[in-house]
Design a protein around this motif. Sequence first.
Motif, PDB file in Angstrom:
ATOM      1  N   MET A   1      -2.962 -27.665  -2.318  1.00 64.38           N
ATOM      2  CA  MET A   1      -1.675 -28.040  -1.720  1.00 64.38           C
ATOM      3  C   MET A   1      -1.775 -29.477  -1.211  1.00 64.38           C
ATOM      4  O   MET A   1      -2.425 -29.739  -0.222  1.00 64.38           O
ATOM      5  N   LEU A   6       2.805 -31.219   5.225  1.00 59.90           N
ATOM      6  CA  LEU A   6       1.891 -30.223   5.779  1.00 59.90           C
ATOM      7  C   LEU A   6       0.695 -30.894   6.442  1.00 59.90           C
ATOM      8  O   LEU A   6       0.262 -30.495   7.526  1.00 59.90           O
ATOM      9  N   ALA A   9       1.896 -32.396   9.712  1.00 58.20           N
ATOM     10  CA  ALA A   9       2.225 -31.340  10.674  1.00 58.20           C
ATOM     11  C   ALA A   9       0.957 -30.707  11.215  1.00 58.20           C
ATOM     12  O   ALA A   9       0.853 -30.446  12.413  1.00 58.20           O
ATOM     13  N   LEU A  13      -0.011 -30.520  15.031  1.00 64.46           N
ATOM     14  CA  LEU A  13       0.097 -29.184  15.623  1.00 64.46           C
ATOM     15  C   LEU A  13      -1.238 -28.667  16.126  1.00 64.46           C
ATOM     16  O   LEU A  13      -1.301 -27.929  17.097  1.00 64.46           O
ATOM     17  N   LEU A  16      -2.092 -29.520  19.702  1.00 60.93           N
ATOM     18  CA  LEU A  16      -1.123 -28.814  20.550  1.00 60.93           C
ATOM     19  C   LEU A  16      -1.524 -27.357  20.733  1.00 60.93           C
ATOM     20  O   LEU A  16      -1.538 -26.830  21.854  1.00 60.93           O
ATOM     21  N   LEU A  17      -1.895 -26.709  19.620  1.00 59.26           N
ATOM     22  CA  LEU A  17      -2.291 -25.304  19.690  1.00 59.26           C
ATOM     23  C   LEU A  17      -3.567 -25.143  20.510  1.00 59.26           C
ATOM     24  O   LEU A  17      -3.699 -24.192  21.292  1.00 59.26           O
ATOM     25  N   PHE A  20      -2.810 -25.527  24.173  1.00 58.18           N
ATOM     26  CA  PHE A  20      -2.074 -24.360  24.645  1.00 58.18           C
ATOM     27  C   PHE A  20      -2.994 -23.153  24.794  1.00 58.18           C
ATOM     28  O   PHE A  20      -2.822 -22.341  25.710  1.00 58.18           O
ATOM     29  N   PHE A  23      -4.799 -23.548  27.984  1.00 55.54           N
ATOM     30  CA  PHE A  23      -3.840 -23.263  29.065  1.00 55.54           C
ATOM     31  C   PHE A  23      -3.694 -21.759  29.274  1.00 55.54           C
ATOM     32  O   PHE A  23      -3.739 -21.265  30.408  1.00 55.54           O
ATOM     33  N   LEU A  24      -3.555 -21.020  28.169  1.00 58.76           N
ATOM     34  CA  LEU A  24      -3.431 -19.565  28.275  1.00 58.76           C
ATOM     35  C   LEU A  24      -4.688 -18.948  28.859  1.00 58.76           C
ATOM     36  O   LEU A  24      -4.628 -18.030  29.676  1.00 58.76           O
ATOM     37  N   VAL A  37      -5.721 -13.745  23.957  1.00 58.17           N
ATOM     38  CA  VAL A  37      -4.579 -14.466  23.379  1.00 58.17           C
ATOM     39  C   VAL A  37      -4.966 -15.916  23.108  1.00 58.17           C
ATOM     40  O   VAL A  37      -4.655 -16.480  22.056  1.00 58.17           O
ATOM     41  N   VAL A  41      -4.908 -17.964  19.518  1.00 53.44           N
ATOM     42  CA  VAL A  41      -4.151 -19.201  19.288  1.00 53.44           C
ATOM     43  C   VAL A  41      -5.085 -20.303  18.800  1.00 53.44           C
ATOM     44  O   VAL A  41      -4.754 -21.066  17.876  1.00 53.44           O
ATOM     45  N   ALA A  44      -5.829 -19.713  15.271  1.00 49.42           N
ATOM     46  CA  ALA A  44      -4.682 -20.084  14.437  1.00 49.42           C
ATOM     47  C   ALA A  44      -4.667 -21.576  14.177  1.00 49.42           C
ATOM     48  O   ALA A  44      -4.286 -22.022  13.088  1.00 49.42           O
ATOM     49  N   ILE A  47      -7.093 -22.151  11.425  1.00 46.80           N
ATOM     50  CA  ILE A  47      -6.589 -21.603  10.166  1.00 46.80           C
ATOM     51  C   ILE A  47      -5.529 -22.536   9.588  1.00 46.80           C
ATOM     52  O   ILE A  47      -5.482 -22.762   8.368  1.00 46.80           O
ATOM     53  N   LEU A  48      -4.686 -23.093  10.470  1.00 50.40           N
ATOM     54  CA  LEU A  48      -3.675 -24.060  10.009  1.00 50.40           C
ATOM     55  C   LEU A  48      -4.359 -25.254   9.355  1.00 50.40           C
ATOM     56  O   LEU A  48      -3.939 -25.722   8.292  1.00 50.40           O
ATOM     57  N   ILE A  51      -5.614 -24.277   5.946  1.00 48.65           N
ATOM     58  CA  ILE A  51      -4.572 -24.181   4.914  1.00 48.65           C
ATOM     59  C   ILE A  51      -4.136 -25.580   4.486  1.00 48.65           C
ATOM     60  O   ILE A  51      -3.939 -25.845   3.300  1.00 48.65           O
TER      61      ILE A  51
ATOM     62  N   LEU B  70       5.082 -21.744  16.983  1.00 45.68           N
ATOM     63  CA  LEU B  70       3.971 -22.482  16.370  1.00 45.68           C
ATOM     64  C   LEU B  70       3.345 -21.686  15.238  1.00 45.68           C
ATOM     65  O   LEU B  70       2.933 -22.249  14.224  1.00 45.68           O
ATOM     66  N   ILE B  71       3.242 -20.372  15.397  1.00 43.76           N
ATOM     67  CA  ILE B  71       2.515 -19.553  14.423  1.00 43.76           C
ATOM     68  C   ILE B  71       3.387 -19.218  13.217  1.00 43.76           C
ATOM     69  O   ILE B  71       2.886 -19.110  12.103  1.00 43.76           O
ATOM     70  N   PHE B  73       5.471 -20.946  11.648  1.00 40.11           N
ATOM     71  CA  PHE B  73       5.324 -22.052  10.719  1.00 40.11           C
ATOM     72  C   PHE B  73       4.124 -21.804   9.803  1.00 40.11           C
ATOM     73  O   PHE B  73       4.196 -21.945   8.574  1.00 40.11           O
ATOM     74  N   LEU B  74       3.026 -21.368  10.436  1.00 41.64           N
ATOM     75  CA  LEU B  74       1.797 -21.072   9.703  1.00 41.64           C
ATOM     76  C   LEU B  74       2.018 -19.940   8.704  1.00 41.64           C
ATOM     77  O   LEU B  74       1.572 -20.009   7.552  1.00 41.64           O
ATOM     78  N   ILE B  77       4.002 -21.080   5.683  1.00 42.35           N
ATOM     79  CA  ILE B  77       3.170 -21.901   4.796  1.00 42.35           C
ATOM     80  C   ILE B  77       2.206 -21.037   3.994  1.00 42.35           C
ATOM     81  O   ILE B  77       2.004 -21.249   2.793  1.00 42.35           O
ATOM     82  N   TYR B  81       1.946 -20.859   0.002  1.00 41.88           N
ATOM     83  CA  TYR B  81       0.674 -21.068  -0.692  1.00 41.88           C
ATOM     84  C   TYR B  81       0.421 -19.937  -1.680  1.00 41.88           C
ATOM     85  O   TYR B  81       0.049 -20.155  -2.835  1.00 41.88           O
ATOM     86  N   GLU B  84       2.819 -20.132  -4.621  1.00 43.07           N
ATOM     87  CA  GLU B  84       2.462 -21.225  -5.523  1.00 43.07           C
ATOM     88  C   GLU B  84       1.261 -20.846  -6.387  1.00 43.07           C
ATOM     89  O   GLU B  84       1.186 -21.188  -7.550  1.00 43.07           O
TER      90      GLU B  84
END
Lengths: 135, 87
Positions: A1, A6, A9, A13, A16-17, A20, A23-24, A37, A41, A44, A47-48, A51, B70-71, B73-74, B77, B81, B84
Amino acid sequence: MGSIILHLAARYLMPLLLVFSVFLLIRGHNEIGGGFVGGLVAAAAFILYAIANNVQEARRILRVHPRALIASGLLVALSSGLVGWLTGKPFMTGLWLKDPLPVIGKIGTPLMFDVGVYLVVVGVTLLIIFTLAEE
Amino acid sequence: MNIEVLYFLALAMISLGLVLAFIRLVRGPSLPDRVVAIDLVVALAIGIIASYAILFDQPAFLDVAIIIALISFLGTIAFAYYIERRV
């Protein structure tokens, strides 16, 4: 990809995640949140990144193997219980410092245990996802 | 007119939108249709959480909305993926 949207972003992101998630984690003792939690996050965020780029790149940015995260998390959680034991109280007694720190608030063994949970959750989730994504 | 009535009205409208999105999710002829429907459901859920948090004065619920935003969006995507790679 090879999408530039992407890539950009993910680059904005991910911090930021991660912020956060911390913070949690810190707020978790008195309000909604906690190690579990926060760990999800944070996972995640990685993982973002995996990807948007690829899994090898995400492993490189994590620096350590997820297995090491699981082990260190369990060690931190165990040592939070040992602190109470060493001061002559029962195992896993919650001990708190007298004066709260400026930003974080009061620090004690329950927060330490939550940090351990955080590390274990990040490690387990990333181990599972990376293994599945590399197949 | 009481301001709370407006929030209940908004919740009702969002719920109606959820039902319509679910109809598209079930009927959607192709996989991309369903993925877009899921994305819409998530956006509407964020709306419900935000309205509820304002209505009952529970600011902690807004964190859930932030995480979902936030998630989701993930998730979209990841679906893109998958689509595709499958074609």
